[in-house]
Scaffold this motif. Structure first.
Motif, PDB file in Angstrom:
ATOM      1  N   LEU A 201       0.825  -1.202   0.000  1.00 52.21           N
ATOM      2  CA  LEU A 201       0.000   0.000   0.000  1.00 52.21           C
ATOM      3  C   LEU A 201       0.866   1.262   0.000  1.00 52.21           C
ATOM      4  O   LEU A 201       0.532   2.257  -0.651  1.00 52.21           O
ATOM      5  CB  LEU A 201      -0.932   0.001   1.208  1.00 52.21           C
ATOM      6  N   ALA A 202       1.979   1.231   0.718  1.00 56.14           N
ATOM      7  CA  ALA A 202       2.900   2.372   0.707  1.00 56.14           C
ATOM      8  C   ALA A 202       3.452   2.588  -0.696  1.00 56.14           C
ATOM      9  O   ALA A 202       3.602   3.726  -1.154  1.00 56.14           O
ATOM     10  CB  ALA A 202       4.031   2.142   1.705  1.00 56.14           C
ATOM     11  N   GLU A 203       3.739   1.488  -1.392  1.00 52.21           N
ATOM     12  CA  GLU A 203       4.226   1.606  -2.761  1.00 52.21           C
ATOM     13  C   GLU A 203       3.130   2.160  -3.675  1.00 52.21           C
ATOM     14  O   GLU A 203       3.403   2.986  -4.562  1.00 52.21           O
ATOM     15  CB  GLU A 203       4.705   0.250  -3.268  1.00 52.21           C
ATOM     16  N   ALA A 204       1.887   1.752  -3.457  1.00 54.36           N
ATOM     17  CA  ALA A 204       0.777   2.296  -4.242  1.00 54.36           C
ATOM     18  C   ALA A 204       0.632   3.791  -3.995  1.00 54.36           C
ATOM     19  O   ALA A 204       0.317   4.565  -4.918  1.00 54.36           O
ATOM     20  CB  ALA A 204      -0.514   1.565  -3.891  1.00 54.36           C
ATOM     21  N   HIS A 205       0.860   4.206  -2.752  1.00 52.34           N
ATOM     22  CA  HIS A 205       0.832   5.624  -2.397  1.00 52.34           C
ATOM     23  C   HIS A 205       1.890   6.391  -3.193  1.00 52.34           C
ATOM     24  O   HIS A 205       1.623   7.463  -3.758  1.00 52.34           O
ATOM     25  CB  HIS A 205       1.072   5.751  -0.887  1.00 52.34           C
ATOM     26  N   ARG A 206       3.104   5.838  -3.247  1.00 48.12           N
ATOM     27  CA  ARG A 206       4.188   6.481  -3.990  1.00 48.12           C
ATOM     28  C   ARG A 206       3.869   6.513  -5.478  1.00 48.12           C
ATOM     29  O   ARG A 206       4.082   7.537  -6.153  1.00 48.12           O
ATOM     30  CB  ARG A 206       5.504   5.730  -3.743  1.00 48.12           C
ATOM     31  N   GLN A 207       3.319   5.420  -6.009  1.00 49.80           N
ATOM     32  CA  GLN A 207       3.006   5.362  -7.432  1.00 49.80           C
ATOM     33  C   GLN A 207       1.902   6.345  -7.802  1.00 49.80           C
ATOM     34  O   GLN A 207       1.909   6.908  -8.904  1.00 49.80           O
ATOM     35  CB  GLN A 207       2.590   3.939  -7.816  1.00 49.80           C
ATOM     36  N   HIS A 208       0.960   6.549  -6.898  1.00 51.15           N
ATOM     37  CA  HIS A 208      -0.103   7.528  -7.166  1.00 51.15           C
ATOM     38  C   HIS A 208       0.488   8.921  -7.358  1.00 51.15           C
ATOM     39  O   HIS A 208       0.051   9.684  -8.234  1.00 51.15           O
ATOM     40  CB  HIS A 208      -1.109   7.526  -6.008  1.00 51.15           C
ATOM     41  N   ILE A 209       1.467   9.254  -6.556  1.00 50.99           N
ATOM     42  CA  ILE A 209       2.145  10.545  -6.704  1.00 50.99           C
ATOM     43  C   ILE A 209       2.896  10.587  -8.030  1.00 50.99           C
ATOM     44  O   ILE A 209       2.829  11.576  -8.776  1.00 50.99           O
ATOM     45  CB  ILE A 209       3.095  10.795  -5.522  1.00 50.99           C
ATOM     46  N   ARG A 210       3.609   9.513  -8.341  1.00 54.94           N
ATOM     47  CA  ARG A 210       4.382   9.468  -9.592  1.00 54.94           C
ATOM     48  C   ARG A 210       3.471   9.572 -10.810  1.00 54.94           C
ATOM     49  O   ARG A 210       3.796  10.243 -11.788  1.00 54.94           O
ATOM     50  CB  ARG A 210       5.181   8.161  -9.666  1.00 54.94           C
ATOM     51  N   ASP A 211       2.326   8.911 -10.746  1.00 50.17           N
ATOM     52  CA  ASP A 211       1.424   8.892 -11.901  1.00 50.17           C
ATOM     53  C   ASP A 211       0.790  10.249 -12.173  1.00 50.17           C
ATOM     54  O   ASP A 211       0.456  10.563 -13.318  1.00 50.17           O
ATOM     55  CB  ASP A 211       0.317   7.858 -11.684  1.00 50.17           C
ATOM     56  N   TYR A 214       4.708  13.994  -9.919  1.00 53.15           N
ATOM     57  CA  TYR A 214       6.142  14.097 -10.191  1.00 53.15           C
ATOM     58  C   TYR A 214       6.788  12.752  -9.886  1.00 53.15           C
ATOM     59  O   TYR A 214       6.159  11.850  -9.314  1.00 53.15           O
ATOM     60  CB  TYR A 214       6.785  15.207  -9.351  1.00 53.15           C
ATOM     61  N   ASP A 215       8.044  12.620 -10.245  1.00 55.29           N
ATOM     62  CA  ASP A 215       8.789  11.390  -9.984  1.00 55.29           C
ATOM     63  C   ASP A 215       9.136  11.324  -8.499  1.00 55.29           C
ATOM     64  O   ASP A 215      10.135  11.899  -8.059  1.00 55.29           O
ATOM     65  CB  ASP A 215      10.054  11.354 -10.835  1.00 55.29           C
ATOM     66  N   CYS A 216       8.276  10.658  -7.753  1.00 54.92           N
ATOM     67  CA  CYS A 216       8.454  10.565  -6.302  1.00 54.92           C
ATOM     68  C   CYS A 216       9.442   9.441  -6.004  1.00 54.92           C
ATOM     69  O   CYS A 216       9.074   8.260  -5.945  1.00 54.92           O
ATOM     70  CB  CYS A 216       7.112  10.303  -5.620  1.00 54.92           C
ATOM     71  N   THR A 217      10.718   9.793  -5.840  1.00 53.15           N
ATOM     72  CA  THR A 217      11.725   8.804  -5.505  1.00 53.15           C
ATOM     73  C   THR A 217      11.502   8.293  -4.086  1.00 53.15           C
ATOM     74  O   THR A 217      10.730   8.873  -3.305  1.00 53.15           O
ATOM     75  CB  THR A 217      13.124   9.413  -5.605  1.00 53.15           C
ATOM     76  N   TYR A 218      12.196   7.237  -3.745  1.00 49.09           N
ATOM     77  CA  TYR A 218      12.061   6.713  -2.379  1.00 49.09           C
ATOM     78  C   TYR A 218      12.602   7.711  -1.359  1.00 49.09           C
ATOM     79  O   TYR A 218      12.092   7.810  -0.241  1.00 49.09           O
ATOM     80  CB  TYR A 218      12.766   5.364  -2.259  1.00 49.09           C
ATOM     81  N   GLU A 219      13.611   8.470  -1.753  1.00 47.48           N
ATOM     82  CA  GLU A 219      14.130   9.505  -0.848  1.00 47.48           C
ATOM     83  C   GLU A 219      13.064  10.560  -0.579  1.00 47.48           C
ATOM     84  O   GLU A 219      12.854  10.977   0.573  1.00 47.48           O
ATOM     85  CB  GLU A 219      15.373  10.151  -1.462  1.00 47.48           C
ATOM     86  N   ILE A 220      12.385  10.999  -1.649  1.00 46.24           N
ATOM     87  CA  ILE A 220      11.315  11.978  -1.471  1.00 46.24           C
ATOM     88  C   ILE A 220      10.180  11.376  -0.649  1.00 46.24           C
ATOM     89  O   ILE A 220       9.605  12.044   0.227  1.00 46.24           O
ATOM     90  CB  ILE A 220      10.799  12.456  -2.840  1.00 46.24           C
TER      91      ILE A 220
END
Length: 265
Positions: A201-211, A214-220
């Motif tokens: 789910l955390a990865e889906a959260h990050r992918q939602h931002i990327r989609d 912006y390119d939400c890196t793991y650092e961001i």
């Protein structure tokens, strides 16, 4: 003696007071009729005469009226014998200070709206409130620009969202709501923050931002996780879904970044 407008013995006429205060004679008559401002003096023929105390009360009436107080409330405030003239002044100063702060925020919002229009952003503030709910605050956008305005991620987000219309934002909001519901469900079901369902789910959260932004890196993403527990306003967004969810999501985001990068970012 003056020409009927003012007399040292009888005070000012209603016409003279109307000109001084920039109100209509009809307004002063109405204030008298409802007992809000009944002049202390009358001529033998029954005409109103206003003394200095009457003018002082009128000044306070007009001040509160300008701030939007209803006449009934103004009467209650002015007729409260427990409030001294100095306390009235302190109250007026406080109200004016609050009004100035409010107007400054409005001015900042207008400036932001002008900038948004120049960038081609399609949403109105009303549409933002409609889409993002009562907890949305216009000033968050300004804070975000101050914090990240010089980063490539901010520039990419502005470029992409500048082309979004209301339908795009409705889709993004629906996706976010669905994801938040899944987060709350996993949390309340007792899923550990470092377990597979939580990190997915955390990865889906990050992918939602990327989609969408912006390119939400793991650092961001780690930085966002820290903000979710450090800033009470962002914490509240998740706490209203389920108490404790903000910290759980923070931990899941960190666990997901560590899992997928080996802790390298």
């Amino acid at each position: 003696m003056n020409s009927g407008d003012e007399d040292g013995r009888t005070g000012r006429t209603v016409g003279a007071v109307a000109r001084i205060a920039k109100v209509t004679v009809r307004t002063l008559h109405h204030y008298d009729e409802i007992g809000l401002l009944s002049p202390r003096g009358r001529t033998p023929a029954g005409y109103r005469r206003y003394d200095e105390a009457d003018l002082g009360r009128l000044q306070r009436i007009l001040f509160y009226r300008e701030l939007g107080f209803p006449l009934e409330e103004i009467a209650a405030v002015l007729d409260d014998d427990s409030v001294s003239p100095s306390e009235h002044l302190r109250r007026q100063h406080r109200l004016l200070t609050d009004r100035i702060a409010h107007l400054q925020k409005l001015a900042a919002a207008v400036e932001h709206a002008m900038e948004a229009e120049k960038m081609g952003i399609q949403l109105t503030p009303e549409e933002k409130f409609e889409l993002f709910g009562e907890h949305y605050r216009e000033e968050w956008e300004g804070e975000a620009e101050q914090r990240w305005g010089d980063t490539p991620a901010w520039a990419e987000s502005q470029r992409r969202t500048g082309g979004y219309d209301k339908a795009d934002w409705q889709r993004i909001k629906a996706e976010a709501d669905e994801l938040n519901a899944r987060l709350a469900e996993a949390f309340t079901a007792g899923e550990p923050a470092d377990g597979g369902p939580a990190t997915d789910l955390a990865e889906a959260h990050r992918q939602h931002i990327r989609d969408n932004f912006y390119d939400c890196t793991y650092e961001i993403h780690r930085g966002l996780a820290g903000m979710y527990v450090a800033d009470p306003r962002f914490t509240a967004v998740y706490e209203q879904l389920a108490p404790g969810l903000a910290q759980w999501l923070h931990d899941a985001m960190l666990a997901n970044a560590a899992l997928r990068t080996g802790g390298q970012g």
